[in-house]
Write a protein that holds these residues in place. Structure first.
Motif, PDB file in Angstrom:
ATOM      1  N   UNK A  85       0.888  -1.049   0.060  1.00 22.05           N
ATOM      2  CA  UNK A  85       0.104   0.039  -0.114  1.00 22.05           C
ATOM      3  C   UNK A  85       0.878   1.544  -0.072  1.00 22.05           C
ATOM      4  N   UNK A  86       0.411   2.488  -0.401  1.00 21.43           N
ATOM      5  CA  UNK A  86       0.913   3.630  -0.395  1.00 21.43           C
ATOM      6  C   UNK A  86       0.836   4.251   0.824  1.00 21.43           C
ATOM      7  N   UNK A 108       4.516  -7.022   4.498  1.00 25.04           N
ATOM      8  CA  UNK A 108       3.606  -5.457   4.686  1.00 25.04           C
ATOM      9  C   UNK A 108       4.643  -4.454   4.148  1.00 25.04           C
ATOM     10  N   UNK A 109       4.098  -3.960   3.093  1.00 30.13           N
ATOM     11  CA  UNK A 109       5.206  -3.011   2.652  1.00 30.13           C
ATOM     12  C   UNK A 109       4.236  -1.556   2.309  1.00 30.13           C
ATOM     13  N   UNK A 110       4.863  -0.460   2.635  1.00 29.66           N
ATOM     14  CA  UNK A 110       4.346   0.894   2.230  1.00 29.66           C
ATOM     15  C   UNK A 110       5.215   1.265   1.181  1.00 29.66           C
ATOM     16  N   UNK A 111       4.625   1.454   0.118  1.00 27.84           N
ATOM     17  CA  UNK A 111       5.213   1.545  -1.226  1.00 27.84           C
ATOM     18  C   UNK A 111       4.549   2.905  -1.675  1.00 27.84           C
ATOM     19  N   UNK A 112       5.084   4.128  -1.644  1.00 29.02           N
ATOM     20  CA  UNK A 112       4.555   5.318  -2.343  1.00 29.02           C
ATOM     21  C   UNK A 112       4.112   5.239  -3.712  1.00 29.02           C
ATOM     22  N   UNK A 113       4.982   4.504  -4.544  1.00 27.93           N
ATOM     23  CA  UNK A 113       4.509   4.486  -6.043  1.00 27.93           C
ATOM     24  C   UNK A 113       3.386   3.634  -6.246  1.00 27.93           C
ATOM     25  N   UNK A 114       2.738   2.920  -5.530  1.00 27.89           N
ATOM     26  CA  UNK A 114       1.543   2.505  -5.619  1.00 27.89           C
ATOM     27  C   UNK A 114       0.324   3.564  -5.629  1.00 27.89           C
ATOM     28  N   UNK A 115       0.621   4.734  -5.307  1.00 20.45           N
ATOM     29  CA  UNK A 115      -0.293   5.715  -5.045  1.00 20.45           C
ATOM     30  C   UNK A 115      -1.089   6.078  -6.508  1.00 20.45           C
ATOM     31  N   UNK A 116      -2.260   6.742  -6.391  1.00 21.37           N
ATOM     32  CA  UNK A 116      -2.898   6.852  -7.729  1.00 21.37           C
ATOM     33  C   UNK A 116      -3.042   8.407  -7.599  1.00 21.37           C
ATOM     34  N   UNK A 117      -2.075   9.273  -7.915  1.00 19.02           N
ATOM     35  CA  UNK A 117      -2.141  10.650  -8.010  1.00 19.02           C
ATOM     36  C   UNK A 117      -3.172  11.271  -9.005  1.00 19.02           C
ATOM     37  N   UNK A 124      -5.579   9.673  -3.345  1.00 18.28           N
ATOM     38  CA  UNK A 124      -4.643   8.932  -3.953  1.00 18.28           C
ATOM     39  C   UNK A 124      -3.787   7.686  -3.161  1.00 18.28           C
ATOM     40  N   UNK A 125      -3.697   7.963  -1.892  1.00 17.27           N
ATOM     41  CA  UNK A 125      -3.213   6.779  -1.044  1.00 17.27           C
ATOM     42  C   UNK A 125      -3.918   5.638  -0.659  1.00 17.27           C
ATOM     43  N   UNK A 126      -5.167   5.624  -0.573  1.00 15.51           N
ATOM     44  CA  UNK A 126      -6.227   4.870  -0.240  1.00 15.51           C
ATOM     45  C   UNK A 126      -6.291   3.615  -1.190  1.00 15.51           C
ATOM     46  N   UNK A 127      -5.222   3.007  -1.361  1.00 13.66           N
ATOM     47  CA  UNK A 127      -5.032   1.647  -2.221  1.00 13.66           C
ATOM     48  C   UNK A 127      -4.454   0.726  -1.432  1.00 13.66           C
ATOM     49  N   UNK A 128      -5.098  -0.569  -1.467  1.00 15.47           N
ATOM     50  CA  UNK A 128      -4.444  -1.653  -0.494  1.00 15.47           C
ATOM     51  C   UNK A 128      -4.582  -3.197  -1.408  1.00 15.47           C
ATOM     52  N   UNK A 129      -3.487  -3.371  -1.777  1.00  6.62           N
ATOM     53  CA  UNK A 129      -3.194  -4.750  -2.563  1.00  6.62           C
ATOM     54  C   UNK A 129      -2.805  -5.744  -1.683  1.00  6.62           C
ATOM     55  N   UNK A 130      -4.035  -6.623  -1.508  1.00  4.66           N
ATOM     56  CA  UNK A 130      -3.616  -8.075  -0.745  1.00  4.66           C
ATOM     57  C   UNK A 130      -3.457  -9.176  -1.564  1.00  4.66           C
ATOM     58  N   UNK A 140      -9.451  -0.173  -3.793  1.00  4.57           N
ATOM     59  CA  UNK A 140      -9.359   1.219  -3.858  1.00  4.57           C
ATOM     60  C   UNK A 140     -10.692   2.044  -3.518  1.00  4.57           C
ATOM     61  N   UNK A 141     -10.335   3.098  -2.882  1.00  6.15           N
ATOM     62  CA  UNK A 141     -11.342   3.872  -2.266  1.00  6.15           C
ATOM     63  C   UNK A 141     -12.389   4.196  -3.119  1.00  6.15           C
ATOM     64  N   UNK A 142     -13.652   4.266  -2.845  1.00  6.23           N
ATOM     65  CA  UNK A 142     -14.611   4.717  -3.771  1.00  6.23           C
ATOM     66  C   UNK A 142     -14.624   6.388  -3.490  1.00  6.23           C
ATOM     67  N   UNK A 143     -15.268   6.976  -4.502  1.00  5.93           N
ATOM     68  CA  UNK A 143     -14.889   8.797  -4.512  1.00  5.93           C
ATOM     69  C   UNK A 143     -16.435   8.932  -4.023  1.00  5.93           C
ATOM     70  N   UNK A 144     -16.775   8.739  -2.891  1.00  6.26           N
ATOM     71  CA  UNK A 144     -18.039   9.169  -2.277  1.00  6.26           C
ATOM     72  C   UNK A 144     -18.185   9.815  -0.987  1.00  6.26           C
TER      73      UNK A 144
END
Length: 192
Positions: A85-86, A108-117, A124-130, A140-144
């Motif tokens: 995740x970023x 568990x890895x925090x990887x800024x490059x996974x952000x969705x700018x 952008x940073x609410x992305x979690x790959x499991x 990927x968080x919904x835009x709500x």
């Protein structure tokens, strides 16, 4: 008689009922089913970042059933889950650790490059790959309106006043409630 020194941490709002307290996350370890509630995650994390705990709880609530459906035995072994995740927040990290033991297991890895700018600063940073076994899903968080711009801006602001810190605590609790009031599928979309 001396008075206690002023605490450097902000005053926290009184606890309120948590939406959907019966909701659980289920993982397995050595043939034993383990169920975790949001309250369990908060006990492990402490009071600091309830919004981050809620984000991890929702992402796990969204991902675990899909991962289980793609597993031959139909269940997810907690110590096989890998998370990328970023999002570097301590609330999310601690909730993921409690449920999956991925932090101490070096999965568990925090990887800024996974952000969705392209989604903007707020989302952008609410992305979690499991990943479990050969199956991977990305939440990927919904835009709500789940995460507010005001929350992101105030979190990033240096040298917050006491009033701003108190307001930030309210914003954290409100975001927690927006997340927990909804089914995880209404908080996070899945990408496979």
């Amino acid at each position: 008689m001396s008075t206690p020194a002023a605490s450097s941490s902000p005053e926290r709002p009184e606890p309120e009922p948590i939406p959907n307290p019966e909701r659980t996350l289920t993982v397995w370890e050595d043939g034993v089913q383990l169920d975790f509630t949001f309250a369990d995650c908060m006990k492990y994390h402490g009071p600091g970042f309830p919004g981050g705990v809620a984000h991890a709880f929702a992402a796990l609530g969204r991902a675990l059933p899909e991962l289980a459906a793609r597993t031959p035995c139909g269940r997810v072994e907690r110590r096989e889950i890998r998370i990328r995740t970023p999002f570097g927040g301590p609330g999310a990290r601690d909730a993921f650790e409690l449920v999956t033991r991925a932090v101490t297991g070096d999965r568990y890895a925090v990887l800024p490059e996974l952000a969705r700018p392209e989604r903007g600063n707020t989302l952008a940073r609410y992305v979690f790959e499991l990943t479990a076994g050969d199956a991977t899903v990305t939440c990927v968080i919904r835009n709500e309106g789940i995460v507010g711009d005001e929350f992101i801006e105030l979190t990033a602001k240096p040298d917050k006043t006491a009033a701003e810190l108190a307001h930030l605590e309210v914003l954290k609790r409100e975001m927690r409630d927006r997340i927990l009031e909804r089914d995880p599928a209404q908080v996070y979309d899945l990408e496979s």
